[in-house]
Motif scaffolding. Structure first.
Motif, PDB file in Angstrom:
ATOM      1  N   LEU A  25       0.662  -1.184  -0.097  1.00 16.44           N
ATOM      2  CA  LEU A  25       0.050   0.059   0.022  1.00 16.44           C
ATOM      3  C   LEU A  25       0.963   1.326  -0.139  1.00 16.44           C
ATOM      4  N   GLU A  26       1.992   1.427   0.830  1.00 22.92           N
ATOM      5  CA  GLU A  26       2.923   2.410   0.774  1.00 22.92           C
ATOM      6  C   GLU A  26       3.217   2.477  -0.529  1.00 22.92           C
ATOM      7  N   PHE A  27       3.781   1.487  -1.176  1.00 23.08           N
ATOM      8  CA  PHE A  27       4.460   1.604  -2.471  1.00 23.08           C
ATOM      9  C   PHE A  27       3.416   2.068  -3.665  1.00 23.08           C
ATOM     10  N   ALA A  28       2.281   1.688  -3.673  1.00 23.18           N
ATOM     11  CA  ALA A  28       1.243   1.872  -4.525  1.00 23.18           C
ATOM     12  C   ALA A  28       0.717   3.536  -4.261  1.00 23.18           C
ATOM     13  N   VAL A  29       0.844   3.809  -3.124  1.00 21.77           N
ATOM     14  CA  VAL A  29       0.321   5.291  -2.934  1.00 21.77           C
ATOM     15  C   VAL A  29       1.419   6.305  -3.484  1.00 21.77           C
ATOM     16  N   GLY A  30       2.668   5.680  -2.991  1.00 19.45           N
ATOM     17  CA  GLY A  30       3.794   6.509  -3.388  1.00 19.45           C
ATOM     18  C   GLY A  30       4.007   6.689  -4.891  1.00 19.45           C
ATOM     19  N   LEU A  31       3.749   5.861  -5.657  1.00 18.31           N
ATOM     20  CA  LEU A  31       3.810   5.750  -7.029  1.00 18.31           C
ATOM     21  C   LEU A  31       2.691   6.949  -7.293  1.00 18.31           C
ATOM     22  N   ILE A  32       1.481   6.773  -6.943  1.00 19.37           N
ATOM     23  CA  ILE A  32       0.386   7.708  -7.241  1.00 19.37           C
ATOM     24  C   ILE A  32       0.785   9.152  -6.914  1.00 19.37           C
ATOM     25  N   LEU A  33       1.414   9.296  -5.742  1.00 16.65           N
ATOM     26  CA  LEU A  33       1.916  10.536  -5.274  1.00 16.65           C
ATOM     27  C   LEU A  33       2.914  11.247  -5.990  1.00 16.65           C
ATOM     28  N   LEU A  34       3.767  10.410  -6.506  1.00 11.55           N
ATOM     29  CA  LEU A  34       4.945  10.814  -7.140  1.00 11.55           C
ATOM     30  C   LEU A  34       4.582  11.304  -8.660  1.00 11.55           C
ATOM     31  N   GLY A  35       3.575  10.570  -9.014  1.00 14.51           N
ATOM     32  CA  GLY A  35       2.922  11.250 -10.373  1.00 14.51           C
ATOM     33  C   GLY A  35       2.367  12.550 -10.220  1.00 14.51           C
ATOM     34  N   ALA A  36       1.483  12.563  -8.952  1.00 10.94           N
ATOM     35  CA  ALA A  36       0.885  14.003  -8.603  1.00 10.94           C
ATOM     36  C   ALA A  36       2.089  14.900  -8.247  1.00 10.94           C
ATOM     37  N   ALA A  37       3.204  14.658  -7.835  1.00 14.52           N
ATOM     38  CA  ALA A  37       4.142  15.695  -7.513  1.00 14.52           C
ATOM     39  C   ALA A  37       4.931  16.167  -8.712  1.00 14.52           C
ATOM     40  N   GLY A  38       5.197  15.050  -9.699  1.00 18.29           N
ATOM     41  CA  GLY A  38       5.784  15.366 -10.866  1.00 18.29           C
ATOM     42  C   GLY A  38       4.898  16.278 -11.848  1.00 18.29           C
ATOM     43  N   TYR A  39       3.493  16.023 -11.727  1.00 17.03           N
ATOM     44  CA  TYR A  39       2.615  16.988 -12.431  1.00 17.03           C
ATOM     45  C   TYR A  39       2.585  18.608 -11.872  1.00 17.03           C
ATOM     46  N   TYR A  40       2.750  18.390 -10.419  1.00 18.36           N
ATOM     47  CA  TYR A  40       3.082  19.820  -9.769  1.00 18.36           C
ATOM     48  C   TYR A  40       4.169  20.233 -10.152  1.00 18.36           C
ATOM     49  N   MET A  41       5.328  19.818 -10.334  1.00 16.97           N
ATOM     50  CA  MET A  41       6.522  20.281 -10.571  1.00 16.97           C
ATOM     51  C   MET A  41       6.677  20.865 -11.952  1.00 16.97           C
ATOM     52  N   HIS A  42       5.780  20.112 -12.783  1.00 17.58           N
ATOM     53  CA  HIS A  42       5.786  20.438 -14.325  1.00 17.58           C
ATOM     54  C   HIS A  42       5.131  21.936 -14.472  1.00 17.58           C
ATOM     55  N   GLY A  43       3.972  21.998 -13.622  1.00 18.95           N
ATOM     56  CA  GLY A  43       3.279  23.056 -13.361  1.00 18.95           C
ATOM     57  C   GLY A  43       4.037  24.538 -12.891  1.00 18.95           C
ATOM     58  N   ALA A  44       4.939  24.171 -12.008  1.00 22.50           N
ATOM     59  CA  ALA A  44       5.854  25.011 -11.190  1.00 22.50           C
ATOM     60  C   ALA A  44       6.946  25.453 -12.148  1.00 22.50           C
ATOM     61  N   LEU A  45       7.232  24.692 -13.114  1.00 20.18           N
ATOM     62  CA  LEU A  45       8.420  25.028 -13.758  1.00 20.18           C
ATOM     63  C   LEU A  45       7.777  26.006 -15.104  1.00 20.18           C
TER      64      LEU A  45
END
Length: 167
Positions: A25-45
């Motif tokens: 569960l930690e791994f799956a949620v981590g992957l989902i949040l990693l995708g969301a954080a990557g999307y956030y970083m893209h918007g921030a850039l």
């Protein structure tokens, strides 16, 4: 006879729902949040750069936040992978109502997506009532009064207390 009924109820309660090892569960949620954080970083850039190249601009703070978040998530994923590879036994998480939780998440996403189109007041009231329905509330008075009170409260905090226009 009474113990047998209680034991069978407990057994039924233990076997119903979704059971997932915590490490997965930690791994799956981590992957989902990693995708969301990557999307956030893209918007921030994509935010405009400050006029002074040596100064921190308003667009730099989201990049700092995204960098910290991505680093923390990569650490979480690495630790989860180490636990998975080593075969560390972890507790099993039981999710008793996975469908209701999934529908609730979709309702929250719908609320976020509808804020600009139908306005914050209407969207907050409607989606608060929908979340209550998904959570199992069926009494009509709470379904009417709680979303109304929530909407009025949010309006008062933003518009009156903070002076921020409430769309």
């Amino acid at each position: 006879m009474l113990k047998t009924c209680a034991a069978s109820d407990a057994l039924q309660e233990e076997t119903s729902g979704l059971h997932v090892p915590l490490v997965w569960l930690e791994f799956a949620v981590g992957l989902i949040l990693l995708g969301a954080a990557g999307y956030y970083m893209h918007g921030a850039l994509m935010l405009p750069k400050p006029l002074n190249v040596h100064a921190l601009g308003a667009g730099d703070f989201p990049i700092i936040i995204a960098t910290g978040l991505l680093g923390a998530l990569l650490l979480l994923l690495a630790l989860s992978l180490v636990k998975i590879i080593k075969g560390v036994q972890t507790t099993v998480v039981s999710i008793s109502r996975p469908l209701a939780i999934s529908v609730g998440v979709l309702v929250l996403l719908g609320h976020a997506m509808s804020l600009e189109t139908i306005g914050a007041s209407v969207s907050t009231a409607v989606f608060a009532a929908l979340i209550m329905l998904v959570s199992g509330e069926r009494r009509p008075m709470p379904l009417l009064l709680i979303p109304l009170a929530l909407t009025v409260g949010v309006y008062l905090v933003f518009s009156v207390a903070l002076g921020v226009p409430f769309p």
